[in-house]
Design a protein around this motif. Structure first.
Motif, mmCIF file in Angstrom:
data_model
loop_
_atom_site.group_PDB
_atom_site.id
_atom_site.type_symbol
_atom_site.label_atom_id
_atom_site.label_comp_id
_atom_site.label_asym_id
_atom_site.label_seq_id
_atom_site.Cartn_x
_atom_site.Cartn_y
_atom_site.Cartn_z
ATOM 1 N N ALA A 112 -21.876 -23.293 10.399
ATOM 2 C CA ALA A 112 -20.849 -24.031 9.668
ATOM 3 C C ALA A 112 -21.403 -24.542 8.344
ATOM 4 O O ALA A 112 -22.615 -24.722 8.192
ATOM 5 C CB ALA A 112 -20.362 -25.204 10.516
ATOM 6 N N PRO A 113 -20.531 -24.771 7.355
ATOM 7 C CA PRO A 113 -20.993 -25.388 6.105
ATOM 8 C C PRO A 113 -21.742 -26.679 6.400
ATOM 9 O O PRO A 113 -21.416 -27.395 7.360
ATOM 10 C CB PRO A 113 -19.684 -25.666 5.350
ATOM 11 N N ALA A 114 -22.721 -26.995 5.574
ATOM 12 C CA ALA A 114 -23.585 -28.146 5.845
ATOM 13 C C ALA A 114 -22.803 -29.435 6.056
ATOM 14 O O ALA A 114 -23.141 -30.240 6.930
ATOM 15 C CB ALA A 114 -24.581 -28.313 4.699
ATOM 16 N N TYR A 115 -21.731 -29.624 5.295
ATOM 17 C CA TYR A 115 -20.990 -30.882 5.403
ATOM 18 C C TYR A 115 -20.203 -31.004 6.714
ATOM 19 O O TYR A 115 -19.749 -32.091 7.074
ATOM 20 C CB TYR A 115 -20.065 -31.074 4.190
ATOM 21 N N LEU A 116 -20.048 -29.876 7.430
ATOM 22 C CA LEU A 116 -19.358 -29.887 8.722
ATOM 23 C C LEU A 116 -20.311 -29.642 9.888
ATOM 24 O O LEU A 116 -19.872 -29.548 11.039
ATOM 25 C CB LEU A 116 -18.264 -28.814 8.746
ATOM 26 N N ALA A 117 -21.598 -29.556 9.602
ATOM 27 C CA ALA A 117 -22.571 -29.142 10.613
ATOM 28 C C ALA A 117 -22.558 -30.034 11.849
ATOM 29 O O ALA A 117 -22.600 -29.540 12.981
ATOM 30 C CB ALA A 117 -23.971 -29.101 10.004
ATOM 31 N N ASP A 118 -22.496 -31.332 11.676
ATOM 32 C CA ASP A 118 -22.520 -32.240 12.829
ATOM 33 C C ASP A 118 -21.272 -32.080 13.684
ATOM 34 O O ASP A 118 -21.361 -32.040 14.923
ATOM 35 C CB ASP A 118 -22.645 -33.692 12.364
ATOM 36 N N GLN A 119 -20.119 -31.974 13.043
ATOM 37 C CA GLN A 119 -18.871 -31.825 13.798
ATOM 38 C C GLN A 119 -18.786 -30.489 14.523
ATOM 39 O O GLN A 119 -18.139 -30.388 15.560
ATOM 40 C CB GLN A 119 -17.672 -31.933 12.853
ATOM 41 N N ALA A 120 -19.430 -29.474 13.956
ATOM 42 C CA ALA A 120 -19.277 -28.115 14.481
ATOM 43 C C ALA A 120 -20.519 -27.601 15.209
ATOM 44 O O ALA A 120 -20.619 -26.410 15.494
ATOM 45 C CB ALA A 120 -18.936 -27.166 13.334
ATOM 46 N N LYS A 121 -21.450 -28.481 15.534
ATOM 47 C CA LYS A 121 -22.741 -28.036 16.070
ATOM 48 C C LYS A 121 -22.637 -27.281 17.390
ATOM 49 O O LYS A 121 -23.501 -26.469 17.718
ATOM 50 C CB LYS A 121 -23.678 -29.231 16.224
ATOM 51 N N ASP A 122 -21.584 -27.517 18.161
ATOM 52 C CA ASP A 122 -21.457 -26.865 19.468
ATOM 53 C C ASP A 122 -20.500 -25.679 19.454
ATOM 54 O O ASP A 122 -20.201 -25.107 20.503
ATOM 55 C CB ASP A 122 -20.979 -27.890 20.510
ATOM 56 N N ILE A 123 -20.017 -25.301 18.273
ATOM 57 C CA ILE A 123 -19.048 -24.212 18.178
ATOM 58 C C ILE A 123 -19.767 -22.884 17.926
ATOM 59 O O ILE A 123 -20.528 -22.766 16.958
ATOM 60 C CB ILE A 123 -18.036 -24.478 17.049
ATOM 61 N N PRO A 124 -19.547 -21.865 18.749
ATOM 62 C CA PRO A 124 -20.217 -20.574 18.561
ATOM 63 C C PRO A 124 -19.785 -19.876 17.271
ATOM 64 O O PRO A 124 -18.644 -20.013 16.831
ATOM 65 C CB PRO A 124 -19.762 -19.753 19.786
ATOM 66 N N VAL A 125 -20.712 -19.140 16.671
ATOM 67 C CA VAL A 125 -20.430 -18.351 15.467
ATOM 68 C C VAL A 125 -19.895 -16.984 15.896
ATOM 69 O O VAL A 125 -20.506 -16.299 16.720
ATOM 70 C CB VAL A 125 -21.699 -18.179 14.611
ATOM 71 N N VAL A 126 -18.746 -16.598 15.339
ATOM 72 C CA VAL A 126 -18.135 -15.326 15.716
ATOM 73 C C VAL A 126 -17.969 -14.387 14.516
ATOM 74 O O VAL A 126 -17.233 -13.407 14.590
ATOM 75 C CB VAL A 126 -16.761 -15.542 16.394
ATOM 76 N N GLY A 127 -18.669 -14.698 13.413
ATOM 77 C CA GLY A 127 -18.580 -13.835 12.254
ATOM 78 C C GLY A 127 -19.222 -14.472 11.042
ATOM 79 O O GLY A 127 -19.847 -15.532 11.139
ATOM 80 N N ALA A 128 -19.056 -13.813 9.905
ATOM 81 C CA ALA A 128 -19.636 -14.284 8.655
ATOM 82 C C ALA A 128 -18.576 -14.244 7.564
ATOM 83 O O ALA A 128 -17.439 -13.840 7.804
ATOM 84 C CB ALA A 128 -20.825 -13.405 8.265
ATOM 85 N N VAL A 129 -18.954 -14.657 6.358
ATOM 86 C CA VAL A 129 -18.017 -14.620 5.233
ATOM 87 C C VAL A 129 -17.485 -13.205 5.024
ATOM 88 O O VAL A 129 -16.338 -13.012 4.622
ATOM 89 C CB VAL A 129 -18.706 -15.138 3.943
ATOM 90 N N THR A 130 -18.307 -12.210 5.334
ATOM 91 C CA THR A 130 -17.913 -10.819 5.147
ATOM 92 C C THR A 130 -16.862 -10.366 6.146
ATOM 93 O O THR A 130 -16.208 -9.348 5.951
ATOM 94 C CB THR A 130 -19.136 -9.907 5.254
ATOM 95 N N GLY A 131 -16.684 -11.102 7.243
ATOM 96 C CA GLY A 131 -15.665 -10.736 8.217
ATOM 97 C C GLY A 131 -16.050 -11.117 9.625
ATOM 98 O O GLY A 131 -17.210 -11.444 9.914
ATOM 99 N N PRO A 132 -15.086 -11.092 10.539
ATOM 100 C CA PRO A 132 -15.354 -11.478 11.927
ATOM 101 C C PRO A 132 -16.058 -10.377 12.708
ATOM 102 O O PRO A 132 -15.941 -9.193 12.387
ATOM 103 C CB PRO A 132 -13.956 -11.719 12.488
ATOM 104 N N ASP A 133 -16.790 -10.790 13.730
ATOM 105 C CA ASP A 133 -17.333 -9.869 14.722
ATOM 106 C C ASP A 133 -16.295 -9.807 15.838
ATOM 107 O O ASP A 133 -16.154 -10.745 16.623
ATOM 108 C CB ASP A 133 -18.670 -10.399 15.238
ATOM 109 N N VAL A 134 -15.537 -8.731 15.895
ATOM 110 C CA VAL A 134 -14.388 -8.647 16.798
ATOM 111 C C VAL A 134 -14.799 -8.834 18.250
ATOM 112 O O VAL A 134 -14.093 -9.479 19.034
ATOM 113 C CB VAL A 134 -13.635 -7.314 16.596
ATOM 114 N N GLU A 135 -15.953 -8.288 18.625
ATOM 115 C CA GLU A 135 -16.411 -8.437 20.005
ATOM 116 C C GLU A 135 -16.614 -9.911 20.353
ATOM 117 O O GLU A 135 -16.231 -10.376 21.435
ATOM 118 C CB GLU A 135 -17.722 -7.673 20.215
ATOM 119 N N LYS A 136 -17.194 -10.670 19.429
ATOM 120 C CA LYS A 136 -17.411 -12.101 19.679
ATOM 121 C C LYS A 136 -16.096 -12.878 19.692
ATOM 122 O O LYS A 136 -15.961 -13.867 20.418
ATOM 123 C CB LYS A 136 -18.374 -12.673 18.642
ATOM 124 N N VAL A 137 -15.137 -12.439 18.887
ATOM 125 C CA VAL A 137 -13.821 -13.076 18.919
ATOM 126 C C VAL A 137 -13.178 -12.865 20.287
ATOM 127 O O VAL A 137 -12.590 -13.785 20.868
ATOM 128 C CB VAL A 137 -12.911 -12.530 17.799
#
Length: 341
Positions: A112-137
């Motif tokens: 997550a962006p640094a300013y949201l890091a604390d709020q989003a620390k437990d949320i899994p990453v399912v992609g990048a700016v370039t696009g989502p990882d469909v399998e992870k979605v």
């Protein structure tokens, strides 16, 4: 660098994998399981998602939302499992009191962006700016997908087989419009309206407290090893600055072609203003390191904003990225700390 005229503010890609045959089968299975033969495609092109993973769709009916592309999307009236596929979507969801079950990494960030890091620390990453990882979605098992400004029709079609998918960012990239749309999609319209009212009140108070400074010329830049880039019109932070009545020197008063515009050191004088806010997206670079790098460059030392000690280091993940509702309020706070005596 104690002698530097810069004043640091007190605030401080995994690449998408190709969709494999396994993922395609998983997506199809989800679509068949949730739709069955009783809910065939009516051919209207509504863009409604046809499934909600392993049956997590909450009872209580559905609602239809027209997304940023004009597509009508039928979604659960009170979605519980939300995937946010842009920085703005993540910001909006959290601002409305909804914690997503998946997010895409912020620009230049691993999560997550640094300013949201604390709020989003437990949320899994399912992609990048370039696009989502469909399998992870798929693995996140969403009942609603917030797709940001995603324009790839093929990827959107894949996502809509997983869950109802809402494109939340229009061509103007307005964080306010996006927040309103996200509020409708998440059943949080009242919360969105309350947030926007609070922002307007805070912006008006800051503009009043700035006094004559409300008409100042303000530059926003991002620095990296590749050089300097400035934020032109048509991006998040420029909209916030416009709310405060600031002028933007040089090309910053014009609409840019991309998210940011590179500018050579020789041309820095063209964007010199009363104030300079500059940051980096590199989470490994501290304020002091950025100050040290800039302090060595004659082109920066010659800027009026620097000589007048009106240059402030800011969080690039907040100011010079896609932005959002909470980012907008935080930018107001940064400006108050820097400019209001």
């Amino acid at each position: 660098m104690a002698s530097s005229p810069f004043v640091p503010s007190p605030v401080r890609r995994p690449v998408s994998r190709p969709v494999t045959a396994t993922v395609v089968l998983a997506v199809c299975a989800l679509a068949l399981t949730s739709c069955g033969s009783s809910d065939p495609d009516d051919g209207t092109g509504s863009g409604s998602g046809s499934g909600s993973g392993s049956g997590t769709k909450k009872a209580g009916g559905t609602t239809t939302v027209t997304d940023a592309t004009g597509t009508k999307v039928e979604i659960p009236a009170a979605p519980e499992r939300v995937v946010a596929l842009s920085e703005m979507d993540l910001d909006s969801a959290l601002a409305l009191g909804v914690e997503p079950v998946g997010l895409t990494a912020g620009r230049g960030q691993k999560g997550a962006p640094a300013y949201l890091a604390d709020q989003a620390k437990d949320i899994p990453v399912v992609g990048a700016v370039t696009g989502p990882d469909v399998e992870k979605v798929v693995q996140a098992d969403p009942d609603v997908i917030l797709a940001g400004q995603l324009a790839d029709k093929q990827v959107l079609a894949q996502l809509r087989k997983i869950a109802p998918t809402v494109v939340t960012i229009d061509a103007a990239k307005s964080w306010k419009t996006s927040l309103e749309l996200t509020g409708k999609a998440l059943g949080r319209t009242n919360e969105a309206e309350k947030f926007l009212t609070g922002y307007d009140t805070k912006a008006a108070a800051l503009k009043k407290d700035l006094g004559a400074g409300a008409g100042a010329s303000v530059s926003v830049a991002r620095y990296s090893a590749k050089g300097t880039a400035v934020m032109q019109q048509g991006v998040f932070v420029s909209d916030v600055l416009k709310d405060l009545g600031f002028e933007r020197p040089g090309i910053q008063s014009e609409k840019g072609e991309g998210h940011s515009t590179p500018i050579s050191e020789e041309n820095l004088k063209e964007i010199d203003g009363d104030w300079l806010f500059i940051g980096t997206l590199d989470p490994g670079t501290s304020d002091s390191q950025l100050l040290a790098a800039l302090g060595k460059k004659a082109a920066y030392r010659q800027l009026n904003a620097v000589r007048d000690k009106h240059a402030t280091v800011i969080d690039g993940s907040k100011w010079t990225s896609l932005g959002g509702a909470q980012a907008a309020v935080s930018v107001l706070d940064d400006i108050r700390k820097a400019m209001v005596k």
